[in-house]
Design an enzyme around this catalytic site. Structure first.
Site, mmCIF file in Angstrom:
data_model
loop_
_atom_site.group_PDB
_atom_site.id
_atom_site.type_symbol
_atom_site.label_atom_id
_atom_site.label_comp_id
_atom_site.label_asym_id
_atom_site.label_seq_id
_atom_site.Cartn_x
_atom_site.Cartn_y
_atom_site.Cartn_z
ATOM 1 N N ARG A 223 15.989 36.699 30.115
ATOM 2 C CA ARG A 223 15.806 36.460 28.686
ATOM 3 C C ARG A 223 16.246 35.029 28.371
ATOM 4 O O ARG A 223 17.115 34.481 29.059
ATOM 5 C CB ARG A 223 16.657 37.431 27.863
ATOM 6 C CG ARG A 223 16.112 38.842 27.835
ATOM 7 C CD ARG A 223 14.871 38.941 26.955
ATOM 8 N NE ARG A 223 14.367 40.294 26.851
ATOM 9 C CZ ARG A 223 13.327 40.770 27.539
ATOM 10 N NH1 ARG A 223 12.689 40.013 28.403
ATOM 11 N NH2 ARG A 223 12.914 42.006 27.367
ATOM 12 N N HIS A 271 6.533 33.598 28.255
ATOM 13 C CA HIS A 271 7.014 34.987 28.384
ATOM 14 C C HIS A 271 5.891 35.913 28.894
ATOM 15 O O HIS A 271 5.502 36.877 28.229
ATOM 16 C CB HIS A 271 7.560 35.507 27.040
ATOM 17 C CG HIS A 271 8.458 36.705 27.197
ATOM 18 N ND1 HIS A 271 9.581 36.905 26.435
ATOM 19 C CD2 HIS A 271 8.386 37.771 28.034
ATOM 20 C CE1 HIS A 271 10.160 38.046 26.788
ATOM 21 N NE2 HIS A 271 9.451 38.598 27.763
HETATM 22 P P1 NDP Z 1 17.758 47.152 35.394
HETATM 23 O O1 NDP Z 1 18.554 47.744 34.277
HETATM 24 O O2 NDP Z 1 17.058 48.064 36.338
HETATM 25 O O3 NDP Z 1 18.730 46.226 36.265
HETATM 26 C C1 NDP Z 1 19.674 45.391 35.701
HETATM 27 C C2 NDP Z 1 20.534 44.793 36.807
HETATM 28 O O4 NDP Z 1 21.388 43.811 36.224
HETATM 29 C C3 NDP Z 1 21.439 45.823 37.491
HETATM 30 O O5 NDP Z 1 21.521 45.558 38.863
HETATM 31 C C4 NDP Z 1 22.789 45.561 36.843
HETATM 32 O O6 NDP Z 1 23.902 45.856 37.636
HETATM 33 C C5 NDP Z 1 22.724 44.068 36.624
HETATM 34 N N1 NDP Z 1 23.676 43.656 35.593
HETATM 35 C C6 NDP Z 1 23.710 44.021 34.294
HETATM 36 N N2 NDP Z 1 24.767 43.458 33.679
HETATM 37 C C7 NDP Z 1 25.402 42.723 34.623
HETATM 38 C C8 NDP Z 1 26.560 41.907 34.611
HETATM 39 N N3 NDP Z 1 27.305 41.739 33.506
HETATM 40 N N4 NDP Z 1 26.930 41.302 35.752
HETATM 41 C C9 NDP Z 1 26.218 41.482 36.893
HETATM 42 N N5 NDP Z 1 25.109 42.250 36.975
HETATM 43 C C10 NDP Z 1 24.708 42.863 35.839
HETATM 44 O O7 NDP Z 1 16.747 46.132 34.744
HETATM 45 P P2 NDP Z 1 15.288 45.674 35.253
HETATM 46 O O8 NDP Z 1 15.405 45.203 36.640
HETATM 47 O O9 NDP Z 1 14.278 46.708 34.954
HETATM 48 O O10 NDP Z 1 14.985 44.462 34.243
HETATM 49 C C11 NDP Z 1 15.842 43.342 34.179
HETATM 50 C C12 NDP Z 1 15.465 42.447 33.005
HETATM 51 O O11 NDP Z 1 14.279 41.727 33.273
HETATM 52 C C13 NDP Z 1 15.145 43.138 31.677
HETATM 53 O O12 NDP Z 1 16.301 43.559 31.007
HETATM 54 C C14 NDP Z 1 14.426 42.039 30.922
HETATM 55 O O13 NDP Z 1 15.351 41.254 30.222
HETATM 56 C C15 NDP Z 1 13.792 41.204 32.036
HETATM 57 N N6 NDP Z 1 12.331 41.286 31.990
HETATM 58 C C16 NDP Z 1 11.619 40.161 31.714
HETATM 59 C C17 NDP Z 1 10.251 40.192 31.670
HETATM 60 C C18 NDP Z 1 9.457 38.954 31.450
HETATM 61 O O14 NDP Z 1 8.228 39.040 31.301
HETATM 62 N N7 NDP Z 1 10.061 37.780 31.464
HETATM 63 C C19 NDP Z 1 9.508 41.431 31.890
HETATM 64 C C20 NDP Z 1 10.343 42.552 32.207
HETATM 65 C C21 NDP Z 1 11.707 42.472 32.240
HETATM 66 P P3 NDP Z 1 24.287 47.358 38.054
HETATM 67 O O15 NDP Z 1 23.231 47.741 39.061
HETATM 68 O O16 NDP Z 1 25.610 47.264 38.664
HETATM 69 O O17 NDP Z 1 24.218 48.170 36.802
HETATM 70 C C1 OXD Z 2 9.955 43.281 28.787
HETATM 71 C C2 OXD Z 2 9.356 41.991 28.583
HETATM 72 O O1 OXD Z 2 11.168 43.413 28.630
HETATM 73 O O2 OXD Z 2 8.147 41.932 28.378
HETATM 74 O O3 OXD Z 2 9.223 44.204 29.148
HETATM 75 O O4 OXD Z 2 10.032 40.970 28.651
#
Ligand code: NDP
Ligand code: OXD
Length: 308
Positions: A223, A271
C-alpha cells in the site's frame, strides 16, 4: 436472508450470474437497491460508510472485494460482524506476474536500458547471474509466499520476513521486528507485500533504506502508506538505492505534479499489480457463504485486533 453487492457493474453482472447458478436460494441485491434491509446478512464492498452499516441491522459478514481491508474503517463495523478479505486465485496470479516482472526489471537493469533508449545510447552492461542477486519479500501471506515460489526457479537467493515467520521452501525466513535489520541487510531487491496496519505504516523509510545494501532496488506492491515517498526520493537521488517499481501511492490517483511520474529511477504503475478477478472471486465468495452457513471458518477471515 440476502446478499448485498456494492462494487462495479461489470463484476455485479458476473457475480449475479454465479449466485443464480451456484446459490439460487440467496437473493442477490445490488446497492443502492437494498430492498428489505432486515434481510441482508452478507455485504461485499470495497468501502462502507457508517450510514450504510447502520441501515443493515442483521449484517453478519462484510466481505472486502479486495485483498486488503485497510480501506475499511474497522472501528465503524459493528463488533459482531465478521470481516473477510479477498483470497482468490485470480488476485494471486496477477500479483505473481507483476512481482516477477518487477523483480526481473530491476535484476536486468531495465531502468538503465530505458534511459539509454531515450538517450539513443547503445550501452550494454554485464549480466549478473540470478544466484548472485538476493531478493527479499516482506509479508509471507497468500501473496508473498506465491511470489517467492514463482521467483525460485530463476535461481535468486530468496529471503522472507513476517511477524511470525514460518517455513517457505528454499527461502531464508526472518521473524518479527527484531529480525528486520538482518533481513534488510541481505536484500538487493526488496518487495513489500505487507498489509497496511498501524505496525507497518511507513515501514519503507529512510531507516529501512539505510539498512539495505548500497545499490538495492525496491518494489512496493503493498500500500502507498507503507512508503515514505520523500525518503525514497532522497535514497534514489543520493545513489544509495538504484531504482524502484511503485504500484501504490499515499494518494491515488497521483497528482499531475507528483515527483514519481518523471523520476528516471522509478517505474510507476497505477495500482494495477493485481485485481480481483470477477469469475474466480465469485466462486470463492460463494464457498465462503456456504462455509459461514455451515458454521465453519472463512477463507481470508480478518483478525480485527491485528487489522489484517
Ligand atoms: P496476508 O494477510 O495473507 O499476509 C500478510 C503477511 O504480512 C503475513 O505473513 C503477516 O505475518 C505479515 N505481516 C503483517 N503485519 C506484519 C508486521 N507488523 N510485521 C511483519 N509481518 C507482518 O495478505 P496477502 O498476502 O493476501 O496480501 C498482502 C497485501 O498485498 C494486502 O494487504 C494488500 O495491501 C496488498 N495487495 C496489493 C495489491 C495491488 O494491486 N497493489 C493487490 C492485492 C493485495 P503473519 O504471517 O505472521 O501473520
Ligand atoms: C486489493 C487491491 O487489495 O486491489 O485487492 O489492492
Amino acid at each position: 436472508m440476502a446478499f448485498l453487492f456494492k462494487s462495479s457493474a461489470e463484476r455485479g453482472t458476473v457475480w449475479a450470474g454465479a449466485f443464480a447458478r451456484l446459490l439460487p436460494d440467496m437473493p442477490f441485491r445490488t446497492w443502492p437497491d437494498v430492498g428489505d434491509a432486515d434481510d441482508i446478512r452478507y455485504l461485499a464492498a470495497w468501502t462502507v460508510t457508517r450510514d450504510l452499516l447502520a441501515g443493515l441491522p442483521n449484517l453478519e459478514v462484510l466481505f472486502s472485494v479486495g485483498a486488503g481491508v485497510d480501506q475499511l474503517d474497522l472501528s465503524q463495523v459493528p463488533p459482531q460482524v465478521t470481516v473477510v478479505r479477498m483470497v482468490e486465485p485470480g488476485l494471486t496470479d496477477g500479483m505473481v506476474q507483476y512481482a516477477t516482472f518487477a523483480t526481473l526489471a530491476l535484476h536486468r537493469e531495465m531502468l538503465d536500458y530505458g534511459q539509454a533508449q531515450t538517450d539513443h545510447r547503445w550501452a550494454p552492461r554485464p549480466l549478473l547471474p540470478a544466484g548472485q542477486r538476493r531478493v527479499g519479500v516482506m509479508g509471507l501471506g497468500h501473496l508473498g509466499t506465491a511470489v517467492l515460489a514463482a521467483l525460485r526457479p530463476f535461481g535468486f537467493v530468496l529471503r522472507g520476513w513476517s511477524r511470525s515467520g514460518g517455513d517457505v521452501e528454499g527461502v531464508e525466513i526472518f521473524a518479527g521486528s527484531n529480525a528486520l535489520p538482518a533481513f534488510l541487510s541481505g536484500c538487493d531487491i526488496l518487495i513489500c507485500l505487507l498489509p497496511l496496519t498501524n505496525d507497518t505504516r511507513g515501514i519503507l523509510c529512510r531507516k529501512s533504506f539505510d539498512l539495505l545494501p548500497h545499490g538495492a532496488g525496491i518494489i512496493n506492491v503493498g500500500r502507498g502508506g507503507h512508503l515514505v515517498e520523500q525518503d525514497l526520493l532522497d535514497a534514489l537521488d543520493s545513489g544509495h538505492l538504484s531504482g524502484a517499481v511503485i504500484d501504490v501511492l499515499n494518494t491515488e490517483p497521483a497528482a499531475a505534479d507528483h515527483p514519481f511520474w518523471s523520476h528516471p529511477r522509478i517505474l510507476l504503475t497505477p495500482h494495477v499489480a493485481s485485481q480481483t478477478r470477477d469469475d474466480s472471486s465469485a466462486e470463492v465468495l460463494i464457498s465462503n457463504i456456504r462455509r459461514h452457513q455451515a458454521g465453519q471458518a472463512l477463507l481470508g477471515q480478518v483478525d480485527r485486533t491485528r487489522g489484517y
